[in-house]
Each structure stands twice: as C-alpha cells, then as structure tokens.
Motif scaffolding. Sequence first.
Motif, mmCIF file in Angstrom:
data_model
loop_
_atom_site.group_PDB
_atom_site.id
_atom_site.type_symbol
_atom_site.label_atom_id
_atom_site.label_comp_id
_atom_site.label_asym_id
_atom_site.label_seq_id
_atom_site.Cartn_x
_atom_site.Cartn_y
_atom_site.Cartn_z
ATOM 1 N N LEU A 180 86.177 22.869 -39.607
ATOM 2 C CA LEU A 180 85.661 21.505 -39.586
ATOM 3 C C LEU A 180 86.179 20.750 -40.797
ATOM 4 O O LEU A 180 86.076 21.222 -41.929
ATOM 5 N N SER A 181 86.747 19.576 -40.536
ATOM 6 C CA SER A 181 87.218 18.687 -41.606
ATOM 7 C C SER A 181 86.414 17.404 -41.543
ATOM 8 O O SER A 181 86.301 16.795 -40.469
ATOM 9 N N LEU A 182 85.889 16.973 -42.693
ATOM 10 C CA LEU A 182 84.985 15.828 -42.703
ATOM 11 C C LEU A 182 85.244 14.915 -43.883
ATOM 12 O O LEU A 182 85.527 15.376 -44.988
ATOM 13 N N SER A 183 85.111 13.625 -43.640
ATOM 14 C CA SER A 183 85.047 12.630 -44.703
ATOM 15 C C SER A 183 83.787 11.821 -44.465
ATOM 16 O O SER A 183 83.663 11.143 -43.440
ATOM 17 N N LEU A 184 82.832 11.918 -45.397
ATOM 18 C CA LEU A 184 81.523 11.299 -45.214
ATOM 19 C C LEU A 184 81.104 10.503 -46.443
ATOM 20 O O LEU A 184 81.477 10.843 -47.563
ATOM 21 N N THR A 185 80.313 9.480 -46.213
ATOM 22 C CA THR A 185 79.658 8.787 -47.320
ATOM 23 C C THR A 185 78.471 9.634 -47.783
ATOM 24 O O THR A 185 78.001 10.513 -47.047
ATOM 25 N N PRO A 186 77.951 9.399 -48.973
ATOM 26 C CA PRO A 186 76.765 10.146 -49.415
ATOM 27 C C PRO A 186 75.585 10.024 -48.453
ATOM 28 O O PRO A 186 74.860 10.991 -48.227
ATOM 29 N N ASP A 187 75.396 8.833 -47.866
ATOM 30 C CA ASP A 187 74.297 8.657 -46.916
ATOM 31 C C ASP A 187 74.498 9.530 -45.677
ATOM 32 O O ASP A 187 73.542 10.121 -45.156
ATOM 33 N N LEU A 188 75.736 9.600 -45.198
ATOM 34 C CA LEU A 188 76.004 10.429 -44.020
ATOM 35 C C LEU A 188 75.882 11.913 -44.363
ATOM 36 O O LEU A 188 75.466 12.718 -43.523
ATOM 37 N N LEU A 189 76.248 12.275 -45.585
ATOM 38 C CA LEU A 189 76.071 13.659 -46.012
ATOM 39 C C LEU A 189 74.592 14.041 -45.937
ATOM 40 O O LEU A 189 74.237 15.120 -45.448
ATOM 41 N N ASP A 241 75.959 19.310 -60.387
ATOM 42 C CA ASP A 241 74.983 20.064 -61.170
ATOM 43 C C ASP A 241 73.592 20.000 -60.546
ATOM 44 O O ASP A 241 72.725 20.817 -60.856
ATOM 45 N N GLU A 242 73.395 19.006 -59.661
ATOM 46 C CA GLU A 242 72.083 18.818 -59.049
ATOM 47 C C GLU A 242 72.092 19.062 -57.541
ATOM 48 O O GLU A 242 71.032 19.161 -56.921
ATOM 49 N N TYR A 243 73.290 19.140 -56.962
ATOM 50 C CA TYR A 243 73.405 19.302 -55.514
ATOM 51 C C TYR A 243 74.292 20.506 -55.218
ATOM 52 O O TYR A 243 75.404 20.615 -55.760
ATOM 53 N N ASP A 244 73.821 21.411 -54.363
ATOM 54 C CA ASP A 244 74.573 22.625 -54.040
ATOM 55 C C ASP A 244 75.516 22.359 -52.866
ATOM 56 O O ASP A 244 75.133 22.479 -51.697
ATOM 57 N N TYR A 245 76.753 21.993 -53.184
ATOM 58 C CA TYR A 245 77.724 21.686 -52.142
ATOM 59 C C TYR A 245 78.117 22.914 -51.330
ATOM 60 O O TYR A 245 78.558 22.791 -50.186
ATOM 61 N N LEU A 246 77.989 24.101 -51.904
ATOM 62 C CA LEU A 246 78.384 25.311 -51.176
ATOM 63 C C LEU A 246 77.472 25.589 -49.990
ATOM 64 O O LEU A 246 77.831 26.371 -49.110
ATOM 65 N N GLU A 247 76.317 24.953 -49.945
ATOM 66 C CA GLU A 247 75.428 25.130 -48.791
ATOM 67 C C GLU A 247 75.885 24.320 -47.597
ATOM 68 O O GLU A 247 75.490 24.609 -46.469
ATOM 69 N N ALA A 259 79.419 23.098 -47.323
ATOM 70 C CA ALA A 259 80.873 23.081 -47.143
ATOM 71 C C ALA A 259 81.513 24.259 -47.851
ATOM 72 O O ALA A 259 80.944 24.815 -48.803
ATOM 73 N N THR A 260 82.700 24.621 -47.385
ATOM 74 C CA THR A 260 83.478 25.660 -48.049
ATOM 75 C C THR A 260 84.136 25.086 -49.300
ATOM 76 O O THR A 260 84.116 25.699 -50.368
ATOM 77 N N THR A 261 84.739 23.907 -49.130
ATOM 78 C CA THR A 261 85.334 23.184 -50.250
ATOM 79 C C THR A 261 84.961 21.714 -50.130
ATOM 80 O O THR A 261 85.054 21.137 -49.045
ATOM 81 N N THR A 262 84.535 21.121 -51.237
ATOM 82 C CA THR A 262 84.160 19.707 -51.241
ATOM 83 C C THR A 262 84.925 18.980 -52.334
ATOM 84 O O THR A 262 84.996 19.450 -53.467
ATOM 85 N N ARG A 263 85.497 17.841 -51.960
ATOM 86 C CA ARG A 263 86.171 16.979 -52.923
ATOM 87 C C ARG A 263 85.611 15.568 -52.837
ATOM 88 O O ARG A 263 85.057 15.176 -51.809
ATOM 89 N N ALA A 264 85.786 14.811 -53.910
ATOM 90 C CA ALA A 264 85.364 13.413 -53.936
ATOM 91 C C ALA A 264 86.599 12.530 -53.952
ATOM 92 O O ALA A 264 87.583 12.843 -54.628
ATOM 93 N N THR A 316 87.154 17.986 -57.493
ATOM 94 C CA THR A 316 86.497 19.048 -56.738
ATOM 95 C C THR A 316 85.019 19.109 -57.103
ATOM 96 O O THR A 316 84.656 19.212 -58.276
ATOM 97 N N LEU A 317 84.165 19.033 -56.087
ATOM 98 C CA LEU A 317 82.722 19.079 -56.294
ATOM 99 C C LEU A 317 82.157 20.473 -56.066
ATOM 100 O O LEU A 317 81.111 20.821 -56.612
ATOM 101 N N GLY A 318 82.843 21.251 -55.250
ATOM 102 C CA GLY A 318 82.380 22.606 -54.971
ATOM 103 C C GLY A 318 83.430 23.377 -54.199
ATOM 104 O O GLY A 318 84.123 22.814 -53.360
ATOM 105 N N GLU A 319 83.552 24.670 -54.485
ATOM 106 C CA GLU A 319 84.537 25.497 -53.776
ATOM 107 C C GLU A 319 84.032 26.936 -53.725
ATOM 108 O O GLU A 319 83.639 27.510 -54.745
ATOM 109 N N ASP A 320 84.038 27.482 -52.530
ATOM 110 C CA ASP A 320 83.551 28.837 -52.313
ATOM 111 C C ASP A 320 84.627 29.824 -52.758
ATOM 112 O O ASP A 320 85.706 29.892 -52.177
ATOM 113 N N GLY A 321 84.313 30.602 -53.787
ATOM 114 C CA GLY A 321 85.287 31.555 -54.313
ATOM 115 C C GLY A 321 85.107 32.969 -53.796
ATOM 116 O O GLY A 321 85.803 33.882 -54.237
#
Length: 355
Positions: free
Chosen positions: A136-145, A176-182, A184-189, A249-254
Amino acid sequence: MAPDELRSTVEQVGDRFNLGEYEIDAYLTVLEQGQLTASEIADRTDIPQPRVYDTVRSLSDRGLVELRESRPMKVVAIDPDEAFENVQHSLEEMISKLEARYTAPARDTEAVSLVKSRSTILRYLEEVIDDAEYELSLSLTPDLLTRFEEDLREAVDAGVSVDLIVTPANEAPDPDEYDYLEVATTTRARRGITTPVVAVADGNYSMYATQDALRDDQDRYGVIFNRSALGFLVSGFFGTVLWTTAERTLGEDGTARYYPRKYASIRRCVKDIINDGGEFYATIDGRDVEVGGQRVVRGRILDVSFEVSEEVAALTLETVDGEEVTVGGRVAALEDIEAHEIHIGRHEPPTLEAE
C-alpha cells in the motif's frame, strides 16, 4: 418484512423527517427552552406570528412536541429519546431489510472514473486501503491520517507493507508523540500543500485527488483507477515524484523482513534486497516487453540496479535454463520483462498462488 411493508416504512421515515425551515427553527427553540408560548416562539425566531400555530401543530402531529391547551397555549418539548424511539426502531429495521436487498455493484475488470464529491472520494480512499493485500502506497493529510488510522493499523497487523507520506510536513504529528510504526512500514513527510492525496493498493487499484477536492471544491475532481492498466500512472507518480521528494523520515520499521514476499513495486523490492543482503530467488509474473503477452520467469537474482534517487530500479535473473533475463517495473522499455507481480524467496523461486 414484505415489499409493501418495507415501502411503507421508508415512506413513514421520510415523512417523519420532512421538516420545513419554520418547523426546524421552532422545534430547536422549544427543545432548548423546555416550553414556550406561540408568541415567545415568534419572538425568538423568524417565524411570522400567523404561521406559528400551524408550525407547532405540525410538530405535534409528528410527536415532537406536546400542545397544552391553555391561555395562552403552551408548546412543551418531548424528550428526544421518547419522541424518536419509534422512528429509530423503524429506521434500524428498514436499514436491516434494505441491506438484505442490496446487491453490491460488481467491480469492473478495468475502469477509470472521475468522482467529484468529497464523500465519494473518501469512500474510494477507504476502499483502496481496505483492498490492499500486500502493498500500500499512501499520501495523506494529517486529518486523513487520523480518519483512517484504525484501517492502517489493521493493514499493518495483516502484514501489508505500507509506504506513507504525510503532507504538509509542518502539520505532521511529531514522531516523538505519535507512533508511525503502528500505521506504516515507512513514513515520510513532504513539504507544502500541493501534494495530492494518493492511494495505491497492490499496484493496480488506485486513486488520486487534490487536497482542494477534499475541501469540497466543486471545480476539482478525484480519479479512480479500478483495476485499470492505467493505474500504474498513479503508482509511478507516487514512487518517482512524491516519495523521492519527501525527504524527512518520520518512522521506519527496521525489523527483519520475512520471505517469501510479494511486491507490486520493483522500487520497494530492490530496496529490500539491497538492505537485507544475501542470496535471493524470484518468480516474476509480467509481460514480455518486445512481443507482449504474459510471461512468467523464475530464477536466482544475479544483480540489481538502483539509483539513489529511486527513479531507476531493475533486477537481473538467471533462469533454470541458464538464461539471463532483466526485469523492470511498469512500462519497462530497457528490460526484457515488465513485472506486474514480483515474488521473492530466500532459497528457491516462490510458487505463484494460482499454481
């Protein structure tokens, strides 16, 4: 419920809510005050005095208020739980029966649709997310997230590999306040408000819409590629234009990836092969670039091509017959095979699901 009874229920529900502007104003005003006289209603609303009596009698006929004949007449609010109890039951029963009669429209084998309303775009966006089986590939606004957070959690839990762009970058939740790994596999801004809303499931079911279209801008559209061969346009646009320019990069599953593994994106496939290292085997289901038609090739991966910009990615296989075959992504021209599905294994070429 018989067809005639269902029709009657639908008509009753419709009649119950067929309130005019005066009736709505009067009802809300009485509801807020508890009880009022006709003149008090006229003073608190824009309802002309001669129309107040007809208006409140209409509300009384619908069971929304009680009229107490006195001098002057009192209009008394009825608890909404009591007033709407019967219609709520009828509505629930009606929905249940309508769902039983509902036939889901068959998804066309190939279709491109233009959609205009915000609600329709959001419905398709949710459907694309839910439809993803492995990528799955996604581009979302914070509200849509926030809106689709639970859907994304379920996708990640189901093993779907998710590449997520959050835009505009300055409104993205703090990692630091939001767990992007929950989610997405990789999250970028990605910077700016010009980034469109994009969703691609397994490389072939996709949607594209501008952020303006999701603000109910009537001059903007969303485009849905429903199992269409043209869906690669959205996938390619995401991989080469959006993803490569989303630099933060906001989060990446290692954690270590499991194999065998299925890919729609050759870019993602080659990156994983490079990052994980070691020997790999592949089964490619795709199309012969020169003669057309489906072609399935299997073998050991000899080499990969990958540019830092992520705009170029390819594989070279050695088949069981000793032939070297090059594999590219959608619309490949320089390689031998245009890959539609890429299956990667550690010890042998994976078996296709249809085999």
